[in-house]
Design an enzyme around this catalytic site. Structure first.
Site, short mmCIF file in Angstrom:
data_model
loop_
_atom_site.label_atom_id
_atom_site.label_comp_id
_atom_site.label_asym_id
_atom_site.label_seq_id
_atom_site.Cartn_x
_atom_site.Cartn_y
_atom_site.Cartn_z
CG ASP A 73 -7.62 18.46 -28.05
OD1 ASP A 73 -7.51 18.65 -26.71
OD2 ASP A 73 -7.68 17.52 -28.57
CE LYS A 119 -13.19 20.23 -23.73
NZ LYS A 119 -12.99 18.86 -23.62
CG ASN A 120 -9.32 19.04 -22.32
OD1 ASN A 120 -10.51 18.91 -22.19
ND2 ASN A 120 -8.86 19.15 -23.36
CB CYS A 125 -14.75 8.51 -28.58
SG CYS A 125 -14.42 10.38 -29.04
NE ARG A 149 -18.83 17.28 -25.04
CZ ARG A 149 -18.60 16.16 -24.92
NH1 ARG A 149 -18.84 15.12 -25.98
NH2 ARG A 149 -17.87 15.46 -24.14
NE ARG A 184 -10.54 9.83 -26.57
CZ ARG A 184 -11.06 11.09 -26.16
NH1 ARG A 184 -12.27 11.77 -26.85
NH2 ARG A 184 -10.60 11.88 -25.31
C1 EPZ Z 1 -7.18 14.27 -23.51
O1 EPZ Z 1 -7.97 13.19 -23.51
C2 EPZ Z 1 -8.19 15.24 -23.70
N1 EPZ Z 1 -9.50 15.38 -23.21
C3 EPZ Z 1 -8.62 15.28 -25.19
O2 EPZ Z 1 -9.01 16.39 -25.62
C4 EPZ Z 1 -7.03 15.41 -25.99
O3 EPZ Z 1 -7.38 15.32 -27.38
C5 EPZ Z 1 -6.19 14.34 -25.42
O4 EPZ Z 1 -6.18 14.08 -24.14
C6 EPZ Z 1 -4.91 14.25 -26.07
O5 EPZ Z 1 -4.12 15.37 -26.09
C7 EPZ Z 1 -9.42 15.80 -21.65
O6 EPZ Z 1 -8.74 16.18 -21.48
C8 EPZ Z 1 -10.82 15.64 -21.03
P1 EPZ Z 1 -5.16 10.29 -24.14
P2 EPZ Z 1 -7.58 11.64 -23.27
O7 EPZ Z 1 -5.41 9.23 -23.05
O8 EPZ Z 1 -6.95 11.62 -22.03
C9 EPZ Z 1 -4.64 6.24 -26.48
C10 EPZ Z 1 -10.89 17.93 -26.63
O9 EPZ Z 1 -11.11 18.15 -27.94
N2 EPZ Z 1 -4.86 5.55 -24.92
O10 EPZ Z 1 -3.87 11.10 -23.94
O11 EPZ Z 1 -8.87 10.82 -23.38
C11 EPZ Z 1 -6.10 6.90 -26.87
O12 EPZ Z 1 -6.65 5.95 -27.50
C12 EPZ Z 1 -10.28 16.41 -26.13
O13 EPZ Z 1 -10.90 18.51 -25.75
C13 EPZ Z 1 -4.91 4.25 -24.82
O14 EPZ Z 1 -4.55 3.33 -25.80
O15 EPZ Z 1 -6.66 11.34 -24.19
C14 EPZ Z 1 -5.08 7.81 -27.66
O16 EPZ Z 1 -4.86 7.35 -28.90
C15 EPZ Z 1 -10.58 15.48 -27.31
N3 EPZ Z 1 -5.19 3.45 -23.68
C16 EPZ Z 1 -3.93 8.06 -27.03
O17 EPZ Z 1 -3.80 7.08 -26.12
C17 EPZ Z 1 -5.70 4.30 -22.50
O18 EPZ Z 1 -5.67 3.92 -21.58
C18 EPZ Z 1 -3.96 9.40 -26.38
O19 EPZ Z 1 -5.22 9.43 -25.39
C19 EPZ Z 1 -5.81 5.62 -22.47
C20 EPZ Z 1 -5.39 6.20 -23.74
#
Ligand code: EPZ
Length: 421
Positions: free
Chosen positions: A308, A22-23, A118, A400, A123
């Protein structure tokens, strides 16, 4: 609204086919906006999130045909006819933000609704925007939308050092930089296998990227990208989830199509818990004939243990001998499954981002509520080892991210079915 009804039914044994990730698919699909030539994805997962991304790309002018029972996505975007990703679609799925980078790169401007709140955390998308600004884009926020515009003469590219590792921001930055006028360098970039999959596909489309798989990516902008046909990588989180399902029931399951090298941290966690794990080029086999052992686990960016997988491993540790400490370092609110597991007889205490799981000898079936995708899978896993019936409500969370969940679990002997509420 549907629910899942699970009855503990002894050890799971057999083979489960693992779908495309998915991701990975959610970041490969928006890349179609980068070229006027067709992009075809094979091994695509059949999930509601993929349908939402299809709807979003369609609203921007791209054509996405779902073929071969949904496992092939034939996409093309001759022209981007609409530069705004609407709130009504974006609010359904945060990954919609991944159209920002490619649309900006190809069309020179992009307006995307800010993803709302969320369940698992705040996020923000600040790093997505800061990376695009570092490449020369002008960013405006207004009325709940972010608007990004290229400077006259196009985006020069630039350097960006991520203060926090972000999967999504790395993906958006990559897709924005491949068509820039110059070279861009990303430091402390995410290294997840899904990022490697995106890089490999962009290179197959004609992009020039160095450092793939490392935290330092160098992207030399090119004039245009051409079409390609690309196979989506297997879903390492789906595979890890079914591994926990097999282990909690004391069974053995072969995960057909899973790649061990992309899920080593999960494999190490399973081995520490007492599971037998073996693999070859085409599959990973997980079994647990002996007692489960308490183990301390901490989530981290790749190659660390995937956040995850946290909820599913917590469910497994509910049946381990002794107390385990789980630390969630990525999201600030990712223990929503704890009160639901406790309703099934688990013994879990949490403080901030730390959970202490004391193993129990038995779990009992109950009516429980899914709160997010991975939390809902942890409830199904617990239900497979519980005495009696478990009803998991709000099934849409599972749909999802898990393709044909009950059919796949029935393949290995689970007593599970989808029921109308
Ligand atoms: C991706 O989300 C995945 N989703 C998530 O999977 C996964 O949990 C996550 O990466 C971490 O591995 C998809 O790929 C669609 P991040 P993403 O940006 O990209 C902070 C599932 O269950 N952050 O790596 O949204 C954020 O708040 C889902 O399949 C900022 O501060 O995650 C978090 O604490 C859930 N500012 C950390 O970084 C930003 O601009 C990591 O988030 C972006 C992120």
């Amino acid at each position: 609204m549907d629910s899942i009804l699970v009855k503990g039914n002894g050890a799971l044994n057999g083979v489960i086919p693992i779908a495309g990730a998915k991701n990975a698919c959610l970041t490969l699909m928006p890349a179609t906006l980068l070229s006027d030539e067709p992009l075809t994805l094979t091994n695509a997962p059949r999930l509601s999130d993929i349908r939402t991304m299809t709807q979003l790309l369609g609203s921007l002018g791209a054509e996405v045909a779902s073929l071969q029972d949904g496992q092939v996505l034939a996409m093309s975007s001759h022209a981007i006819t609409n530069h705004t990703a609407d709130y009504d679609i974006v609010r359904k799925m945060r990954a919609s933000i991944l159209v920002l980078g490619p649309m900006l790169a190809r069309a020179g401007e992009a307006t995307v609704s800010m993803p709302g709140g969320c369940a698992i955390g705040n996020r923000p998308i600040d790093l997505h925007l800061k990376a695009l600004e570092a490449f020369g884009a002008k960013i405006e926020l207004a009325a709940g939308y972010v608007k990004a515009v290229q400077p006259d003469g196009g985006m020069p590219g630039g350097d960006f050092d991520f203060p926090v590792v972000s999967v999504g921001a790395t993906e958006n930055a990559l897709m924005a930089a491949v068509l820039a006028n110059g070279t861009s360098r990303l430091f402390n970039a995410a290294r997840e296998p899904e990022i490697v999959d995106l890089c490999n596909m962009l290179v197959a489309m004609g992009a020039e990227i160095e450092g793939i798989g490392t935290s330092s990516l160098i992207i030399h902008g090119v004039k245009r990208l051409h079409g390609a046909t690309y196979r989506v990588m297997p879903d390492r989180i789906e595979a890890g989830s079914y591994a926990c399902a097999a282990a909690i029931t004391g069974g053995e399951v072969r995960l057909e199509g899973a790649r061990a090298d992309e899920m080593m941290a999960t494999i190490h966690a399973l081995q520490a818990i007492g599971c037998d794990v073996s693999w070859d080029a085409k599959s990973v086999t997980v079994g647990a004939s002996g007692p489960l052992k308490a183990t301390n686990l901490t989530t981290a960016p790749y190659p660390g243990l995937a956040t995850d997988m946290q909820a599913q491993l917590m469910a497994l540790l509910c049946k381990a001998e002794g107390a385990s400490v789980l630390k969630e370092t990525i999201f600030e609110n990712r223990f929503m499954h704890v009160p639901e597991l406790t309703r099934m007889g688990a013994d879990i205490t949490t403080e901030g981002r730390t959970a202490v799981v004391k193993g129990v000898s038995r779990l009992t079936g109950a009516e429980v509520m899914a709160t997010d995708l991975r939390a809902s899978m942890s409830l199904v896993i617990a239900g497979l080892a519980a005495e009696g019936e478990t009803t998991v409500r709000r099934l849409y969370h599972l749909d999802r991210g898990y393709e044909r969940l009950e059919e796949k679990l029935q393949l290995v002997g689970a007593d599970i079915e989808r029921v109308d509420d």
